[in-house]
Design a protein around this motif. Sequence first.
Motif, PDB file in Angstrom:
ATOM      1  N   ALA A  73       4.123  10.387  -6.981  1.00  0.00           N
ATOM      2  CA  ALA A  73       5.191  10.756  -7.921  1.00  0.00           C
ATOM      3  C   ALA A  73       4.653  11.086  -9.300  1.00  0.00           C
ATOM      4  O   ALA A  73       5.260  11.887 -10.023  1.00  0.00           O
ATOM      5  N   GLU A  74       3.523  10.483  -9.678  1.00  0.00           N
ATOM      6  CA  GLU A  74       2.994  10.774 -11.021  1.00  0.00           C
ATOM      7  C   GLU A  74       1.669  11.529 -10.974  1.00  0.00           C
ATOM      8  O   GLU A  74       0.901  11.506 -11.933  1.00  0.00           O
ATOM      9  N   ASN A  75       1.410  12.207  -9.837  1.00  0.00           N
ATOM     10  CA  ASN A  75       0.276  13.122  -9.728  1.00  0.00           C
ATOM     11  C   ASN A  75      -1.067  12.413  -9.837  1.00  0.00           C
ATOM     12  O   ASN A  75      -2.004  12.898 -10.470  1.00  0.00           O
ATOM     13  N   VAL A  76      -1.169  11.240  -9.213  1.00  0.00           N
ATOM     14  CA  VAL A  76      -2.434  10.524  -9.056  1.00  0.00           C
ATOM     15  C   VAL A  76      -2.907  10.761  -7.630  1.00  0.00           C
ATOM     16  O   VAL A  76      -2.159  10.552  -6.679  1.00  0.00           O
ATOM     17  N   SER A  77      -4.140  11.207  -7.466  1.00  0.00           N
ATOM     18  CA  SER A  77      -4.609  11.593  -6.131  1.00  0.00           C
ATOM     19  C   SER A  77      -5.550  10.583  -5.484  1.00  0.00           C
ATOM     20  O   SER A  77      -5.867  10.714  -4.300  1.00  0.00           O
ATOM     21  N   TYR A  78      -5.976   9.564  -6.221  1.00  0.00           N
ATOM     22  CA  TYR A  78      -6.937   8.598  -5.666  1.00  0.00           C
ATOM     23  C   TYR A  78      -6.747   7.241  -6.315  1.00  0.00           C
ATOM     24  O   TYR A  78      -6.542   7.133  -7.522  1.00  0.00           O
ATOM     25  N   MET A  87       0.827  -1.210   0.000  1.00  0.00           N
ATOM     26  CA  MET A  87       0.000   0.000   0.000  1.00  0.00           C
ATOM     27  C   MET A  87       0.857   1.254   0.000  1.00  0.00           C
ATOM     28  O   MET A  87       0.556   2.229  -0.703  1.00  0.00           O
ATOM     29  N   LEU A  88       1.941   1.228   0.761  1.00  0.00           N
ATOM     30  CA  LEU A  88       2.836   2.395   0.791  1.00  0.00           C
ATOM     31  C   LEU A  88       3.580   2.558  -0.532  1.00  0.00           C
ATOM     32  O   LEU A  88       3.825   3.684  -0.975  1.00  0.00           O
ATOM     33  N   GLU A  89       3.925   1.435  -1.168  1.00  0.00           N
ATOM     34  CA  GLU A  89       4.558   1.504  -2.487  1.00  0.00           C
ATOM     35  C   GLU A  89       3.629   2.159  -3.495  1.00  0.00           C
ATOM     36  O   GLU A  89       4.035   3.039  -4.282  1.00  0.00           O
ATOM     37  N   LEU A  90       2.368   1.751  -3.474  1.00  0.00           N
ATOM     38  CA  LEU A  90       1.396   2.297  -4.421  1.00  0.00           C
ATOM     39  C   LEU A  90       1.140   3.776  -4.163  1.00  0.00           C
ATOM     40  O   LEU A  90       1.022   4.563  -5.113  1.00  0.00           O
ATOM     41  N   LYS A  91       1.062   4.147  -2.890  1.00  0.00           N
ATOM     42  CA  LYS A  91       0.863   5.557  -2.567  1.00  0.00           C
ATOM     43  C   LYS A  91       2.048   6.397  -3.036  1.00  0.00           C
ATOM     44  O   LYS A  91       1.869   7.472  -3.634  1.00  0.00           O
ATOM     45  N   LYS A  92       3.258   5.927  -2.781  1.00  0.00           N
ATOM     46  CA  LYS A  92       4.455   6.661  -3.187  1.00  0.00           C
ATOM     47  C   LYS A  92       4.502   6.843  -4.700  1.00  0.00           C
ATOM     48  O   LYS A  92       4.804   7.935  -5.207  1.00  0.00           O
ATOM     49  N   ARG A  93       4.160   5.794  -5.440  1.00  0.00           N
ATOM     50  CA  ARG A  93       4.186   5.882  -6.906  1.00  0.00           C
ATOM     51  C   ARG A  93       3.091   6.815  -7.406  1.00  0.00           C
ATOM     52  O   ARG A  93       3.289   7.569  -8.366  1.00  0.00           O
ATOM     53  N   ALA A  94       1.929   6.768  -6.771  1.00  0.00           N
ATOM     54  CA  ALA A  94       0.826   7.643  -7.169  1.00  0.00           C
ATOM     55  C   ALA A  94       1.206   9.106  -6.973  1.00  0.00           C
ATOM     56  O   ALA A  94       0.973   9.949  -7.853  1.00  0.00           O
TER      57      ALA A  94
END
Length: 471
Positions: free
Chosen positions: A155-160, A146-153
């Motif tokens: 980094a590429e300006n994904v908010s949800y 979950m933290l990996e996905l949040k960090k990647r999101a």
Amino acid sequence: MTRIITLFCFFIAQIGFSQTAGDYLEKIRNNEALLTAFFQQMPKGGDLHHHFSGSIYAEPLLERAIAEDFYLNLETMAVAKTKPSGGNWQNFSSLKNEGKLSFYQQQVMQTWSAKDYNGSVPSDDLFFDSFMKFEPTIQGHFAEGMLELKKRALAENVSYIETQLSTIPCDMNVSDLTDFNAKLRQASAQKDEKAATKLLDELYKAIQQKDAKKYATDFNTNFIAKLHKDLKIDDDKFTMRYQNFVLRFMDPVDLFKNLTIAFISANDSKLVAGVNIVSPEHGENSMKDYWLHMVMFKYCHSKFPEVKYTLHAGELTLGLVQPEDLTWHINDAIHIAGANRIGHGVDIAYEQNSYDLLHYMAKNNIPIEINLASNEFILKVKDGRHPFTLYKEFNVPIVISTDDAGILRTNMTEQYVLLAKRYSDVSYATIKQYVYNSINYSFIQDASVKKQLLKDLDTRFKTFEDKFSKN
């Protein structure tokens, strides 16, 4: 004189006129590197078609398997915590001692993901078979993922992200209910919805008597809420919600038991946004029981009318199944199950009365979740064969999503790059609308959370678009 005019026009262009983000996008349509830089920075809203385990890249999973000295099946590249009986299994420490670790690391990467894919096995087989091979590395490590996905999101300006995190653990004994399998399939074979519903009534009462609610409550409280709170997933830059899901390959009684618990969970928790159904749509049980699954969703909706659900439907193409099997899956997902969104929808052009179906989706605001990289790899459908333009022409609401970014070795940015490069008639304004769709059509239950995400999106787009204005 011509040279002077040319230089003057160049000078004016540099200092005198403003440029919009849309203007710039049109200039870079055919340059993938420039498109990548553009979309990497563009706000992308939400990723609504998202499988948690399939979105984790293979590298951290493999690192974990090595660090915890898992056993590796040297033929299939599956891993296990303890050595299974039968098969050629060896732990990673012994492979390292024998100087074979690097070789098998490469084999694992090519089996757990699309890395270096060379067509040696069918792409759909590689994709769907990979999940169970790396699944043991996921269990007990949801927090890291979950933290990996949040960090990647971020980094590429994904908010949800609206992710399908985990099935709900359930050890309920339903051995006394197995007779319902044959009865339900008989009703299904005759397309007798009245008979199927009567059987589901009996089955539902029996499942409730076995305390179905306790499984949903335990999952909501001790897994979803605990992880979400402990990890501080939601903040002013990012939000995550969760979809429960059931597995298509299960027999009817087990699937309906899990579906009932999934609906109870979604009904009782604001963190659980909705319900889904997964596994290969062309699998034996998936095809045989598809109509029955749709009736099951309709039934659960009658019990929990506030719960929303999106259905994988039409993730099929000519050659994968018989032509007649391309004509009814999306229709049934919408007209029988009452799906709020459709995932994939690749076979729409083959669906019976497809124009009427498309009009219905548009009129009733039933969005299509478009997964370009996924459909290309798994189904070999892209460019003009992909129905994106068909959905667009009929004004069906569109959201862009990744599906399984880890296995496919892609990200949200690449989905927009593919969209802009392949479909030159899609303007910046339309792409921006797709981004807003990803929040507007999300299943977020709390209206204030959705409102804040939209407000944040306004701010992010202003910051992004200001970069292209020259004052």
